[in-house]
Enzyme design. Structure first.
Site, mmCIF file in Angstrom:
data_model
loop_
_atom_site.group_PDB
_atom_site.id
_atom_site.type_symbol
_atom_site.label_atom_id
_atom_site.label_comp_id
_atom_site.label_asym_id
_atom_site.label_seq_id
_atom_site.Cartn_x
_atom_site.Cartn_y
_atom_site.Cartn_z
ATOM 1 N N GLU A 53 -13.205 78.108 96.123
ATOM 2 C CA GLU A 53 -13.122 79.287 95.401
ATOM 3 C C GLU A 53 -13.131 80.356 96.016
ATOM 4 O O GLU A 53 -13.947 81.003 96.460
ATOM 5 C CB GLU A 53 -14.664 79.400 94.863
ATOM 6 C CG GLU A 53 -15.110 80.184 93.843
ATOM 7 C CD GLU A 53 -16.261 80.372 93.315
ATOM 8 O OE1 GLU A 53 -16.740 81.370 92.536
ATOM 9 O OE2 GLU A 53 -17.325 79.638 93.843
ATOM 10 N N LYS A 90 -11.468 77.167 91.823
ATOM 11 C CA LYS A 90 -12.117 77.984 90.810
ATOM 12 C C LYS A 90 -11.589 79.361 91.038
ATOM 13 O O LYS A 90 -12.016 79.843 92.238
ATOM 14 C CB LYS A 90 -13.570 77.832 90.843
ATOM 15 C CG LYS A 90 -14.435 78.642 90.173
ATOM 16 C CD LYS A 90 -15.897 78.540 90.272
ATOM 17 C CE LYS A 90 -16.565 79.320 89.413
ATOM 18 N NZ LYS A 90 -18.134 79.469 89.717
#
Length: 155
Positions: A53, A90
Site C-alpha cells: 500500500e 491497495k
C-alpha cells in the site's frame, strides 16, 4: 515483523505495509517501493499474502507525477522477479483514469485494491472487486470470510 519460521495457521490471509508518498521524487519513491517489496517477500515467506500500500497523498501538489513514477517502480519490481511471490496492491485512486490498469493484468498481481471499486463501478466495468449478494453472505462472519478469501486466492 517477528521472524518466526513456518506458516501462520490462524485463518489469516495476509497483511499490509503502508507508506505515504508526498512528492514526485524518483529516488524517494524507488526507496519506498524497494522497501515494500522487501517486506512483501518476508510476509510471503510466512505463507501470507503481501498487501502493498504505497499511498500517494491526495494533497500532494505533484500527485500525478508521483503516480506515474510509482507505476513505473511497481512494474519494474514485479518484472525483476518473474517467479517472485504474488502480491496485492491497495492504491490511491489516480488522477489519470486507468493509470494502474496494467497492474491488474500482471501475472504476479492477485488483486488491485479497494480504491478502484468506485472508479470501475462508475464505468460499468466488471472487476473482481465487485461484491454480489453471495459475497456479502460469505463475508458475514470472520470464519466464512477467511474461508472465502482462501478459496478465491489459491494460486
Amino acid at each position: 515483523m517477528r521472524s518466526s519460521p513456518g506458516r501462520v495457521k490462524l485463518s489469516v490471509f495476509g497483511t499490509k505495509m503502508r507508506s505515504v508518498i508526498n512528492l514526485a521524487s524518483k529516488d524517494g519513491i524507488a526507496a519506498i517501493v524497494a522497501q515494500q517489496f522487501e517486506v512483501a517477500a518476508q510476509i510471503a515467506g510466512h505463507g501470507l499474502m503481501p498487501i502493498i500500500e504505497p499511498e500517494v497523498s491526495i494533497k500532494s501538489p505533484e500527485k500525478s507525477g508521483a503516480e506515474t513514477i510509482l507505476l513505473a517502480e511497481l512494474t519494474r519490481h514485479l518484472d525483476a522477479q518473474p517467479d517472485g511471490p504474488r502480491v496485492m496492491f491497495k492504491l490511491t485512486l489516480p488522477d489519470t483514469p486507468d493509470l494502474y490498469l496494467p497492474l491488474t493484468k500482471h501475472r504476479r498481481v492477485t488483486r488491485v485494491g479497494r480504491a478502484f471499486r468506485r472508479l470501475y463501478a462508475s464505468r460499468g466495468l466488471q472487476t473482481s472487486l465487485r461484491q454480489s449478494r453471495r459475497d456479502r453472505e460469505l463475508f458475514a462472519s470472520p470464519r466464512r470470510r477467511a474461508q472465502a478469501v482462501d478459496e478465491r486466492c489459491r494460486v
